[in-house]
Every structure is written in structure tokens, then in C-alpha cells.
Design an enzyme around this catalytic site. Structure first.
Site, mmCIF file in Angstrom:
data_model
loop_
_atom_site.group_PDB
_atom_site.id
_atom_site.type_symbol
_atom_site.label_atom_id
_atom_site.label_comp_id
_atom_site.label_asym_id
_atom_site.label_seq_id
_atom_site.Cartn_x
_atom_site.Cartn_y
_atom_site.Cartn_z
ATOM 1 N N LYS A 15 0.848 -1.196 0.000
ATOM 2 C CA LYS A 15 0.000 0.000 0.000
ATOM 3 C C LYS A 15 0.879 1.240 0.000
ATOM 4 O O LYS A 15 1.779 1.373 0.844
ATOM 5 C CB LYS A 15 -0.887 0.012 1.249
ATOM 6 C CG LYS A 15 -2.150 0.851 1.098
ATOM 7 C CD LYS A 15 -3.151 0.174 0.172
ATOM 8 C CE LYS A 15 -4.579 0.634 0.467
ATOM 9 N NZ LYS A 15 -5.545 -0.123 -0.358
ATOM 10 N N THR A 60 -3.503 -5.389 0.887
ATOM 11 C CA THR A 60 -2.915 -4.053 0.974
ATOM 12 C C THR A 60 -3.702 -3.196 1.959
ATOM 13 O O THR A 60 -3.139 -2.298 2.588
ATOM 14 C CB THR A 60 -2.861 -3.374 -0.402
ATOM 15 O OG1 THR A 60 -4.185 -3.137 -0.891
ATOM 16 C CG2 THR A 60 -2.105 -4.239 -1.402
ATOM 17 N N HIS A 250 19.614 27.804 -12.995
ATOM 18 C CA HIS A 250 20.378 28.895 -13.602
ATOM 19 C C HIS A 250 19.761 30.259 -13.312
ATOM 20 O O HIS A 250 18.536 30.436 -13.370
ATOM 21 C CB HIS A 250 20.450 28.698 -15.120
ATOM 22 C CG HIS A 250 21.011 27.372 -15.525
ATOM 23 N ND1 HIS A 250 22.303 26.988 -15.225
ATOM 24 C CD2 HIS A 250 20.452 26.320 -16.185
ATOM 25 C CE1 HIS A 250 22.520 25.771 -15.702
ATOM 26 N NE2 HIS A 250 21.411 25.343 -16.279
#
Length: 301
Positions: A15, A60, A250
Site C-alpha cells: 500500500k 494491501t 540557472h
């Protein structure tokens, strides 16, 4: 058509994105731990794939519930929480041989009121806006811990340059000995032991990364990345390897001469993309192959 037999390779299930908020109450004074956890199991699950037999499939949903139930006993460091969570599956389900458990943790700072932090009101904090990360992998009796951080934003306005690079017909970038250096640090480091104060270790590593970023003239982001990793490994013998992914964010000095103005590295255009991406691994020279440990960890070099 091919008649070659098709077999099951590496597999895991669990999960993801279990967003856990744990409030600890000491009278009127509350603290928050905010983690997003993933749980994935390794083991004897072949019959589920081949035959649709779910007798070994820990749902799960059960894995989700276990995350929140374990938080009742406290979280502590995310690394300790994941070690405890992972060991539960290895101990309680004989066909589970290990797995991968991960967490992202964000910090909350107290809202200042009349010069003091409020007891139970918070704002998203973190001095660099970073998210703390942790991964625990269990393979039989072996346990591996990888700590880290992401989106640690750093910038210095001078003491950085870039020159001496090769030039061809496509090169337009001018050399410079004075530029802004900015990046968002993603780093993960591999421990050689689980006997660690993970909270103290995290604070120390983060401070070393910040101090090293600023304490030298940077001739390239590659050099700065190397120095940052080297400083961490020299200060922490319990860490064997550290990996970085760092964009070069940059900042270009603008030509203000059309407006009759000079620009002595004061006004910049901050470009968001494209950007340089500098990735590297620093490790102890005697360290063996660790690819198996890093397998399945969110990818960079």
C-alpha cells in the site's frame, strides 16, 4: 508463437501513500509527526500470480491499517518506525521474507504568537523547505536503512564560477568567475548499521550539507557536490555511501544597457527550465557492490 515457458520475476506488493499524522499531547502542548508511508512485501507469492491463490496475500488494506495502528505507540524517527513496521511482517507471516518500506516526512513549526510558539497551531516549516525521506529494506536477516532529503533549496549569490569548459560551434555560454549558484538538493545515504540515533544523524548530515555548500569557492556544481558528500562520509563513519541529484537552477544576469543602466550582478532572470542536472555517488573506496540494496529506491545515479 513462442512455446517458451513464462515465469515470474521480481515482484512486490503493498500500500502506497498512507498519509499519517501523529499528534502527541503533553497537556496543552502538542507536537506533530507527518509522514507518508509505503509498505511493500517480498516473499512466497507465486501462487497468487500463477493460480489466483490468495492464501499468502496480506491485503494491501491490512498493510494500510497496520501503518496507522503502529503509530499509536509513537513514531520517533521515520527510520525506527519503518524498521519496526517491517519486522512485524517478517516475524508474523512465515512466507514473508522481507520487503521495502519508505516514508516522506514534512515538518511543522509552531506559529509564533506574542514572541512564543503556539501550543497547538502550526505552519509548514523546514529551514530549507525540504522533505525528509527514509527507506528500510529487509531481506531475510539483513536490514538496510537509507535516509535522505529532497527539495532542500540552497543558493549563494557569489563565490561561484564556471570556466575552462570545451567550446564548439554550438557553445554560446560565456565563462564567468562570479555567478549565482542555486540548486535543490536530493540526497540519500546508506547506513552500515541500524544502531543509530537517526534524528540526530539527520540533523547533522543536513547541517554538513548546508555548511559545505557555502564554505568554498565553487568551480562547478560537480565539485560542490563532491565536497558535500565527502564531508558527510568523513564526519559519519556509520554512513558508507551517499547519492545526489542536484539541478543547476540557472540565474542569468540581464543586459540592462538598452535602458541606460549597468548591471553589476544585481538583477537576474531565474530560469526554471531547462536546467542542468548533476547526479553522483560518493562512497568509501573499500565498499563492495551495493546495487542490490539500492534496487527499487527512487532512481538516480
Amino acid at each position: 508463437m513462442s512455446t517458451e515457458k513464462i515465469v515470474l520475476g521480481d515482484n512486490q506488493f503493498g500500500k502506497a501513500e498512507n498519509h499519517l499524522v501523529r499528534v502527541t499531547k503533553d497537556g496543552d502542548l502538542h507536537t506533530i509527526e507527518d509522514l507518508t508511508v509505503v509498505s511493500q512485501l517480498h516473499g512466497d507469492f507465486a501462487s497468487a500470480y500463477y493460480d489466483g491463490n490468495n492464501e499468502h496475500v496480506v491485503p494491501t488494506d491490512t498493510q494500510k491499517n497496520t501503518v496507522f495502528a503502529f503509530a499509536k505507540d509513537g513514531v520517533g524517527s521515520p527510520e525506527e518506525f519503518l524498521l519496526r513496521l517491517g519486522q512485524h511482517y517478517v516475524d508474523d507471516f512465515e512466507w514473508v521474507t522481507g520487503g521495502r518500506w519508505g516514508a516522506r516526512q514534512v515538518s511543522w513549526d509552531r506559529i509564533p504568537v506574542a514572541g512564543a510558539g503556539h501550543d497547538h497551531s502550526f505552519y509548514r516549516g523546514g529551514s530549507g523547505g525540504e522533505t525528509r525521506t527514509a527507506i528500510v529494506k529487509i531481506d531475510g536477516d539483513a536490514k538496510y536503512v537509507i535516509s535522505g532529503l529532497q527539495e532542500l533549496s540552497v543558493l549563494k549569490t557569489t563565490q561561484s564560477g564556471f570556466e575552462g569548459f570545451p567550446v564548439d560551434k554550438y557553445t554560446t555560454l560565456p565563462e564567468t568567475t562570479d555567478r549565482i549558484l542555486a540548486t535543490s538538493v536530493t540526497a540519500r545515504w546508506l547506513f552500515n548499521t541500524t544502531d543509530v540515533d537517526f534524528n540526530a544523524s539527520y540533523d547533522s548530515v543536513k547541517q554538513i550539507l548546508l555548511e559545505t555548500f557555502t564554505n568554498h569557492y565553487s568551480r562547478a556544481l560537480q565539485e560542490t557536490q563532491y565536497l558535500m558528500g565527502k564531508a558527510v562520509l568523513e564526519a559519519h563513519p556509520e554512513i558508507d555511501e551517499i547519492k545526489f541529484s542536484m539541478p543547476n537552477l540557472h540565474h542569468f544576469a540581464l543586459d540592462l544597457s538598452p535602458y541606460g543602466l549597468e548591471n553589476d550582478n544585481e538583477v537576474f532572470w531565474a530560469a526554471h527550465s531547462p536546467y542542468g542536472l548533476i547526479e553522483g555517488t560518493l562512497r568509501r573506496e573499500s565498499l563492495g557492490d551495493t546495487d542490490k540494496i539500492w534496487k527499487g529506491v527512487p532512481a538516480f545515479v
